[in-house]
Design a protein around this motif. Structure first.
Motif, PDB file in Angstrom:
ATOM      1  N   VAL A  33       1.291  -1.554  -0.229  1.00 46.21           N
ATOM      2  CA  VAL A  33       0.149  -0.136  -0.084  1.00 46.21           C
ATOM      3  C   VAL A  33       0.618   1.234   0.113  1.00 46.21           C
ATOM      4  CG1 VAL A  33      -1.386   1.305   1.491  1.00 46.21           C
ATOM      5  CG2 VAL A  33      -2.007  -0.924   1.088  1.00 46.21           C
ATOM      6  N   PHE A  34       2.112   1.463   0.485  1.00 51.83           N
ATOM      7  CA  PHE A  34       2.745   2.399   0.752  1.00 51.83           C
ATOM      8  C   PHE A  34       3.672   2.514  -0.148  1.00 51.83           C
ATOM      9  CE2 PHE A  34       1.082   2.310   5.489  1.00 51.83           C
ATOM     10  CZ  PHE A  34       1.431   3.731   5.129  1.00 51.83           C
ATOM     11  N   LEU A  35       4.310   1.436  -0.722  1.00 50.64           N
ATOM     12  CA  LEU A  35       5.257   0.772  -1.552  1.00 50.64           C
ATOM     13  C   LEU A  35       5.170   1.862  -3.234  1.00 50.64           C
ATOM     14  CD1 LEU A  35       8.167  -0.171  -2.113  1.00 50.64           C
ATOM     15  CD2 LEU A  35       7.177  -2.633  -2.601  1.00 50.64           C
ATOM     16  N   VAL A  36       4.547   1.461  -3.558  1.00 44.27           N
ATOM     17  CA  VAL A  36       4.024   2.399  -4.792  1.00 44.27           C
ATOM     18  C   VAL A  36       3.566   3.346  -4.594  1.00 44.27           C
ATOM     19  CG1 VAL A  36       2.758   2.017  -6.626  1.00 44.27           C
ATOM     20  CG2 VAL A  36       2.911   0.004  -5.731  1.00 44.27           C
ATOM     21  N   PRO A  37       3.476   4.292  -3.600  1.00 41.78           N
ATOM     22  CA  PRO A  37       3.073   5.376  -4.084  1.00 41.78           C
ATOM     23  C   PRO A  37       3.944   6.147  -3.125  1.00 41.78           C
ATOM     24  CG  PRO A  37       1.486   5.051  -2.283  1.00 41.78           C
ATOM     25  CD  PRO A  37       2.323   3.860  -2.917  1.00 41.78           C
ATOM     26  N   ALA A  38       5.062   5.558  -2.940  1.00 39.65           N
ATOM     27  CA  ALA A  38       6.260   5.870  -2.370  1.00 39.65           C
ATOM     28  C   ALA A  38       7.931   6.121  -3.045  1.00 39.65           C
ATOM     29  CB  ALA A  38       7.025   5.080  -1.496  1.00 39.65           C
ATOM     30  N   VAL A  39       7.590   4.821  -4.561  1.00 39.70           N
ATOM     31  CA  VAL A  39       8.060   5.150  -5.571  1.00 39.70           C
ATOM     32  C   VAL A  39       7.590   6.373  -6.094  1.00 39.70           C
ATOM     33  CG1 VAL A  39       8.225   4.132  -7.766  1.00 39.70           C
ATOM     34  CG2 VAL A  39       8.282   2.733  -6.058  1.00 39.70           C
ATOM     35  N   GLY A  40       6.410   6.866  -6.655  1.00 37.26           N
ATOM     36  CA  GLY A  40       6.163   7.687  -6.897  1.00 37.26           C
ATOM     37  C   GLY A  40       6.040   8.822  -7.073  1.00 37.26           C
ATOM     38  N   VAL A  64       9.544  14.390  -7.356  1.00 33.98           N
ATOM     39  CA  VAL A  64       9.950  14.588  -6.190  1.00 33.98           C
ATOM     40  C   VAL A  64      11.600  14.827  -7.119  1.00 33.98           C
ATOM     41  CG1 VAL A  64      11.292  15.628  -4.005  1.00 33.98           C
ATOM     42  CG2 VAL A  64       9.080  14.630  -4.132  1.00 33.98           C
ATOM     43  N   SER A  65      12.051  14.214  -7.811  1.00 32.33           N
ATOM     44  CA  SER A  65      12.934  14.344  -8.719  1.00 32.33           C
ATOM     45  C   SER A  65      12.844  15.028  -9.703  1.00 32.33           C
ATOM     46  CB  SER A  65      13.812  12.880  -9.160  1.00 32.33           C
ATOM     47  OG  SER A  65      12.811  12.482 -10.143  1.00 32.33           O
ATOM     48  N   LEU A  66      11.504  15.345  -9.867  1.00 35.90           N
ATOM     49  CA  LEU A  66      11.691  16.314 -11.132  1.00 35.90           C
ATOM     50  C   LEU A  66      11.678  17.721 -10.915  1.00 35.90           C
ATOM     51  CD1 LEU A  66       8.225  15.155 -13.290  1.00 35.90           C
ATOM     52  CD2 LEU A  66      10.227  14.530 -13.932  1.00 35.90           C
ATOM     53  N   LEU A  67      11.346  18.512  -9.498  1.00 36.37           N
ATOM     54  CA  LEU A  67      11.707  19.453  -9.745  1.00 36.37           C
ATOM     55  C   LEU A  67      13.012  20.633  -9.427  1.00 36.37           C
ATOM     56  CD1 LEU A  67       9.695  19.021  -5.634  1.00 36.37           C
ATOM     57  CD2 LEU A  67       8.533  19.248  -7.894  1.00 36.37           C
ATOM     58  N   SER A  68      12.993  21.645  -9.891  1.00 40.47           N
ATOM     59  CA  SER A  68      14.304  21.969  -9.113  1.00 40.47           C
ATOM     60  C   SER A  68      14.810  22.780  -7.995  1.00 40.47           C
ATOM     61  CB  SER A  68      14.109  23.609 -10.131  1.00 40.47           C
ATOM     62  OG  SER A  68      13.250  24.263  -9.243  1.00 40.47           O
ATOM     63  N   PRO A  69      16.671  23.370  -7.713  1.00 43.43           N
ATOM     64  CA  PRO A  69      15.991  23.265  -6.120  1.00 43.43           C
ATOM     65  C   PRO A  69      15.229  23.819  -6.019  1.00 43.43           C
ATOM     66  CG  PRO A  69      18.249  22.912  -7.854  1.00 43.43           C
ATOM     67  CD  PRO A  69      17.323  22.873  -8.684  1.00 43.43           C
ATOM     68  N   TYR A 104      10.450  -3.004   7.638  1.00 45.61           N
ATOM     69  CA  TYR A 104       8.950  -2.516   6.788  1.00 45.61           C
ATOM     70  C   TYR A 104       8.425  -1.395   7.802  1.00 45.61           C
ATOM     71  CZ  TYR A 104       3.707  -2.982   8.282  1.00 45.61           C
ATOM     72  OH  TYR A 104       1.949  -2.352   9.056  1.00 45.61           O
ATOM     73  N   GLY A 105       7.834  -0.777   7.287  1.00 45.73           N
ATOM     74  CA  GLY A 105       7.202   0.742   7.374  1.00 45.73           C
ATOM     75  C   GLY A 105       6.393   1.952   7.145  1.00 45.73           C
ATOM     76  N   GLY A 106       5.292   2.173   6.903  1.00 52.47           N
ATOM     77  CA  GLY A 106       4.717   2.910   6.003  1.00 52.47           C
ATOM     78  C   GLY A 106       5.808   4.152   5.434  1.00 52.47           C
ATOM     79  N   SER A 107       5.593   5.374   7.559  1.00 55.12           N
ATOM     80  CA  SER A 107       6.193   5.805   7.075  1.00 55.12           C
ATOM     81  C   SER A 107       7.697   6.702   7.094  1.00 55.12           C
ATOM     82  CB  SER A 107       6.102   6.856   8.522  1.00 55.12           C
ATOM     83  OG  SER A 107       4.782   6.518   8.983  1.00 55.12           O
ATOM     84  N   SER A 108       8.227   5.361   7.977  1.00 59.45           N
ATOM     85  CA  SER A 108      10.060   5.249   7.163  1.00 59.45           C
ATOM     86  C   SER A 108       9.473   5.811   5.485  1.00 59.45           C
ATOM     87  CB  SER A 108      11.045   4.110   6.668  1.00 59.45           C
ATOM     88  OG  SER A 108      11.555   4.122   6.984  1.00 59.45           O
ATOM     89  N   MET A 109       9.116   4.537   4.431  1.00 59.77           N
ATOM     90  CA  MET A 109       8.607   4.461   3.181  1.00 59.77           C
ATOM     91  C   MET A 109       9.195   5.657   2.673  1.00 59.77           C
ATOM     92  SD  MET A 109      10.099   1.466   0.034  1.00 59.77           S
ATOM     93  CE  MET A 109       9.450   0.589   1.405  1.00 59.77           C
ATOM     94  N   LEU A 110       7.940   6.488   2.993  1.00 63.48           N
ATOM     95  CA  LEU A 110       7.484   7.729   2.337  1.00 63.48           C
ATOM     96  C   LEU A 110       8.610   8.950   3.076  1.00 63.48           C
ATOM     97  CD1 LEU A 110       4.182   7.149   2.967  1.00 63.48           C
ATOM     98  CD2 LEU A 110       4.519   7.152   0.896  1.00 63.48           C
ATOM     99  N   ALA A 111       8.553   8.525   3.840  1.00 67.76           N
ATOM    100  CA  ALA A 111       9.705   9.034   3.522  1.00 67.76           C
ATOM    101  C   ALA A 111      10.884   9.703   3.579  1.00 67.76           C
ATOM    102  CB  ALA A 111       9.864   9.888   6.068  1.00 67.76           C
ATOM    103  N   LEU A 112      11.668   8.174   3.477  1.00 66.64           N
ATOM    104  CA  LEU A 112      13.478   8.033   2.465  1.00 66.64           C
ATOM    105  C   LEU A 112      12.892   8.499   1.154  1.00 66.64           C
ATOM    106  CD1 LEU A 112      13.686   4.693   4.518  1.00 66.64           C
ATOM    107  CD2 LEU A 112      15.861   7.012   4.245  1.00 66.64           C
ATOM    108  N   GLY A 118      14.029  11.217  -3.247  1.00 67.87           N
ATOM    109  CA  GLY A 118      13.577  12.101  -4.605  1.00 67.87           C
ATOM    110  C   GLY A 118      14.079  13.619  -4.432  1.00 67.87           C
ATOM    111  N   MET A 119      14.130  13.826  -3.532  1.00 71.33           N
ATOM    112  CA  MET A 119      15.475  15.487  -3.366  1.00 71.33           C
ATOM    113  C   MET A 119      16.608  15.342  -3.427  1.00 71.33           C
ATOM    114  SD  MET A 119      13.758  16.976   0.654  1.00 71.33           S
ATOM    115  CE  MET A 119      11.779  17.333   0.902  1.00 71.33           C
ATOM    116  N   VAL A 120      16.671  14.110  -3.436  1.00 72.54           N
ATOM    117  CA  VAL A 120      18.770  14.048  -3.445  1.00 72.54           C
ATOM    118  C   VAL A 120      18.805  14.427  -4.855  1.00 72.54           C
ATOM    119  CG1 VAL A 120      20.459  12.257  -3.351  1.00 72.54           C
ATOM    120  CG2 VAL A 120      18.704  12.964  -1.879  1.00 72.54           C
ATOM    121  N   LEU A 121      17.648  13.028  -5.773  1.00 75.78           N
ATOM    122  CA  LEU A 121      17.955  12.873  -7.279  1.00 75.78           C
ATOM    123  C   LEU A 121      17.652  14.484  -7.963  1.00 75.78           C
ATOM    124  CD1 LEU A 121      15.606   9.592  -7.684  1.00 75.78           C
ATOM    125  CD2 LEU A 121      18.554  10.170  -8.354  1.00 75.78           C
ATOM    126  N   ALA A 122      16.436  15.383  -7.290  1.00 73.81           N
ATOM    127  CA  ALA A 122      16.434  16.957  -8.006  1.00 73.81           C
ATOM    128  C   ALA A 122      17.447  17.542  -7.787  1.00 73.81           C
ATOM    129  CB  ALA A 122      15.041  17.315  -7.312  1.00 73.81           C
TER     130      ALA A 122
END
Length: 374
Positions: free
Chosen positions: A61-68, A73-78, A344-352, A357-361
């Motif tokens: 449930v959290f994995l797919v939104p996390a990848v999204g 976020v990686s699309l964003l500018s600094p 396992y962990g939803g909050s951890s997965m989404l936050a990471l 995503g910020m690092v990639l951006a």
């Protein structure tokens, strides 16, 4: 769809400027996490009376939104990353206050908040957002001598640290402190303050030992592994011994049947027993590759905010992985901290995912008008 180098669409520019090797490494960690969650969680679910696929379904449930989230976020500018980080920091502080006021106490601490039926751990989101907000203040203070950037960054750190210690959560406070220390150093911390910071860190560790009973218990347990309360670490070490180089085989592990946190804090023990030291070393290489790859790309960037922000995020990512693996191997006192993208962990997965995503951006290559958006 073909993404040629002449493609000027948002996706086209993103594809040719983002670090695809880092994305591949993160997705490899996600795939390993899915495999290990499927191996470790059924036994845990059976012990608590849930169906065998309870944790697996929740993780997906959290994995797919996390990848999204990571890719989005990686699309964003600094500049957009900076805005997102500041808003996230403010929201995290509000939620951390709400945790202290409304969250139930679980195992002697208050860390989880229920929102619309979903349990959230605000401290997970505070870490990447703090890294962005503090980096902005340090960068502004360095570029504009009249701006009190360092003082504001210190204030931002103090707010988060106090709220985390009130829970109490010494481990997360340690991670935030490491982010803050690295960014302060890179922003031009005088040597006398480096020494003072080291002394304060030692004093803080000693103080935590005497102020928080759970810290004292974990340190004492680490120093005397033969005493009571060392069951999980001893069991995890036995799992590594049983697995050997190549492991018993998928689904053949036995230690997970009695290891309470096999799907979260001690998931590497399941990897060691079923897939052997070979998989554990591969996971270690993936973490090292992501962190070192990120820093290598930062060495070519002359934007101070980008360097400070990405450095803080990479330190958080790497340190969290080190703490989890070192705890499992009894190289340090145990600390309930997830293994990035694997535990396992939803909050951890989404936050990471947000942080990566910020690092990639921030580490994307930029040309022409894109440089003006920094």
């Amino acid at each position: 769809m073909s993404l040629g180098r002449t493609d000027t669409s948002t996706i086209g520019r993103w594809w040719w400027t983002v670090d695809r090797w880092t994305i591949a490494a993160v997705l490899a960690l996600v795939a390993i996490g899915v495999l290990l969650t499927m191996a470790a969680s059924p036994a845990v679910a059976d012990r608590i009376g849930a169906d065998s696929f309870h944790f697996i379904r929740r993780q997906f449930v959290f994995l797919v939104p996390a990848v999204g989230v990571m890719l989005g976020v990686s699309l964003l500018s600094p500049r957009q990353v900076r805005r997102l980080g500041v808003l996230g920091y403010c929201g995290s502080v509000v939620l951390l206050v709400a945790v202290l006021l409304f969250a139930p106490e679980i195992k002697g601490s208050t860390r989880w908040l229920s929102l619309a039926g979903i349990t959230v751990q605000p401290s997970e989101f505070a870490k990447p957002c703090f890294a962005i907000a503090a980096a902005w203040m340090f960068a502004e203070g360095r570029l504009n001598p009249g701006f009190p950037g360092k003082a504001i960054a210190c204030f931002l750190y103090a707010v988060v640290a106090v709220l985390l210690l009130k829970q109490p959560d010494v481990g997360q406070t340690l991670v935030v402190t490491a982010i803050f220390g690295v960014q302060f150093f890179l922003a031009g911390l005088p040597m006398i303050l480096v020494v003072a910071g080291g002394v304060m860190a030692v004093l803080g560790g000693v103080g935590a030992y005497f102020m928080f009973s759970h810290v004292q218990q974990r340190v004492d347990r680490f120093l005397d592994p033969s005493g009571d309360g060392a069951f999980q670490v001893t069991t995890a070490l036995n799992a590594f011994k049983a697995g050997g180089l190549l492991g018993r085989g998928p689904g053949e592990g036995r230690i997970k049947l009695i290891l309470p946190d096999a799907h979260t804090d001690f998931i590497m023990a399941v990897a060691g027993e079923e897939f052997g030291i070979a998989l554990c070393l591969f996971v270690l290489v993936l973490f090292a590759f992501i962190v070192l790859r990120g820093f290598s790309r930062l060495m070519r960037d002359d934007n101070l905010f980008v360097v400070l922000a990405a450095a803080g995020l990479l330190v958080q990512f790497g340190l969290q992985a080190i703490i989890n693996m070192a705890s499992t191997l009894r190289l340090m006192p145990t600390k309930g901290m997830t293994l990035p993208f694997i535990s396992y962990g939803g909050s951890s997965m989404l936050a990471l995912a947000l942080g990566m995503g910020m690092v990639l951006a921030l580490t994307r290559k930029r040309y022409g008008h894109e440089e003006l958006e920094q």
